[in-house]
Structures are given as structure tokens and as C-alpha cells.
Design a protein around this motif. Sequence first.
Motif, PDB file in Angstrom:
ATOM      1  N   UNK A 236     -40.703 -43.268  15.645  1.00 40.05           N
ATOM      2  CA  UNK A 236     -42.158 -43.234  15.408  1.00 40.05           C
ATOM      3  C   UNK A 236     -42.917 -44.400  16.037  1.00 40.05           C
ATOM      4  N   UNK A 237     -42.365 -45.612  15.990  1.00 44.22           N
ATOM      5  CA  UNK A 237     -43.070 -46.763  16.558  1.00 44.22           C
ATOM      6  C   UNK A 237     -43.249 -46.612  18.069  1.00 44.22           C
ATOM      7  N   UNK A 238     -42.199 -46.140  18.757  1.00 42.63           N
ATOM      8  CA  UNK A 238     -42.299 -45.957  20.200  1.00 42.63           C
ATOM      9  C   UNK A 238     -43.169 -44.747  20.561  1.00 42.63           C
ATOM     10  N   UNK A 239     -43.191 -43.730  19.703  1.00 42.29           N
ATOM     11  CA  UNK A 239     -44.093 -42.597  19.940  1.00 42.29           C
ATOM     12  C   UNK A 239     -45.537 -43.091  19.975  1.00 42.29           C
ATOM     13  N   UNK A 240     -45.914 -43.890  18.973  1.00 43.87           N
ATOM     14  CA  UNK A 240     -47.290 -44.389  18.911  1.00 43.87           C
ATOM     15  C   UNK A 240     -47.586 -45.328  20.081  1.00 43.87           C
TER      16      UNK A 240
ATOM     17  N   UNK B  59     -51.187 -44.120  26.747  1.00 40.64           N
ATOM     18  CA  UNK B  59     -51.850 -43.007  27.438  1.00 40.64           C
ATOM     19  C   UNK B  59     -53.360 -43.047  27.178  1.00 40.64           C
ATOM     20  N   UNK B  60     -53.724 -43.322  25.938  1.00 40.89           N
ATOM     21  CA  UNK B  60     -55.139 -43.392  25.586  1.00 40.89           C
ATOM     22  C   UNK B  60     -55.838 -44.548  26.299  1.00 40.89           C
ATOM     23  N   UNK B  61     -55.160 -45.708  26.375  1.00 37.92           N
ATOM     24  CA  UNK B  61     -55.736 -46.861  27.070  1.00 37.92           C
ATOM     25  C   UNK B  61     -55.895 -46.590  28.564  1.00 37.92           C
TER      26      UNK B  61
END
Length: 199
Positions: free
Chosen positions: A43-47, A53-55
Motif C-alpha cells: 500500500x505505501x508504494x502504491x500511494x 503520477x499526479x505530480x
Amino acid sequence: RVFASRALDDLSGGQRQRAWIAMSLAQQTDILLLDEPTTYLDPAHQLEVLHLAQRLNREQGKTVVMVLHDLNQAARYSDHLIALRGGEIYAHGPAAGVLTHDMLRDVFGLKAHLLTDVLAGHDPTALVQERGLSVVTDTAAIDAAIDAAMAADPATVEKVRAGNVKAMNALFGPVMKAMGGQAKPEVVRERLSAKLGLS
């Protein structure tokens, strides 16, 4: 740098996924295509990947196209969603217009509650437990289904262990079916990766 001298085939599924993403970013293109970029990641690496990607989109103006099967992640990190059914576009637009009860029923066969994500400010974005169904989180039951799927398809197990990580999807489907579709996909993927020695 820790993995710079190691062959790609020697990396775990999550490490390999991050290496592929790094290679994509190194090309410095205006458009970035990511096919399930969070698969095999904790989960940490997913986020971390989704924030990146968002940045890239917000700060560098890159167009990022992602295939995501986690609807919560898709809604939180995407400006525009496209839902497909049978290879055809069923709906597209902002999360609030795409994530509807009708779409969830028609595309995924789900009866679900939709909640507002107060942190992201979208409405609605959170897909929660289906009405009348409980989500299986018992890892012993999930492990038993995984063991059965692996025993029924040893050829695919060998392909995955030989480096064809995408072949894991051939095991994922039968496990989810055995669980009646009521297991959390991320838990199944995590347990399956562990059983296959990918994490």
C-alpha cells in the motif's frame, strides 16, 4: 541504486514494477502510459506511485493514462475516468459522473454504497462493501483458495516464478471465483505474491 547491478529477472514483483516505472519516466515523454502501475506493490508504494503520477501531471503538465482496477484509487487520483464493458466505453468523465450505482451494477455486477470522499472533495469516490455481502478477510481461507489454484495450474506457477509476472492473473481469477468474489483483491494479490515468492 541498491538494485542497479541486479538483473530485472532477479527482482521481486514489486521491485520489478518500480523498475519498469523508473524506465518509463527516464524516457521523459509528454505522455505516460501505465498499465496497472500499482500491481504487486504494498500500500505505501502504491500511494507513492499514484502521488508521483499526479505530480507529473500537475507540475510538469504530462498526460498520464493509467489502467487501474481499484476504483477508490482511480477516483482519487484521476481527473477523468473511463469505464469499459465488453471492450466498449460505458461511461467517461469526472468520478462523480462515472462512479454511479448503475455503472457499478452494469460493469462490475456490484450492488454497492457510494460515499463522498471528504479528504479528496470528490463526490462520490469511495466504493464500500456490497449490500448483503461480507468481504472475506480471513487469510487462511484465501491461502487455501490460492493453494488450490496453484495446484490446479502448475504450468502457470512455473511461468510466474520464471519471471512472467503478468501470468499471475491466470491464478488471480480462479482464487477470486473460489472466494465468491468477496475477498479484497489487494489482499488476494498480496497473499498470491507471497506464495509465489514475489514479495
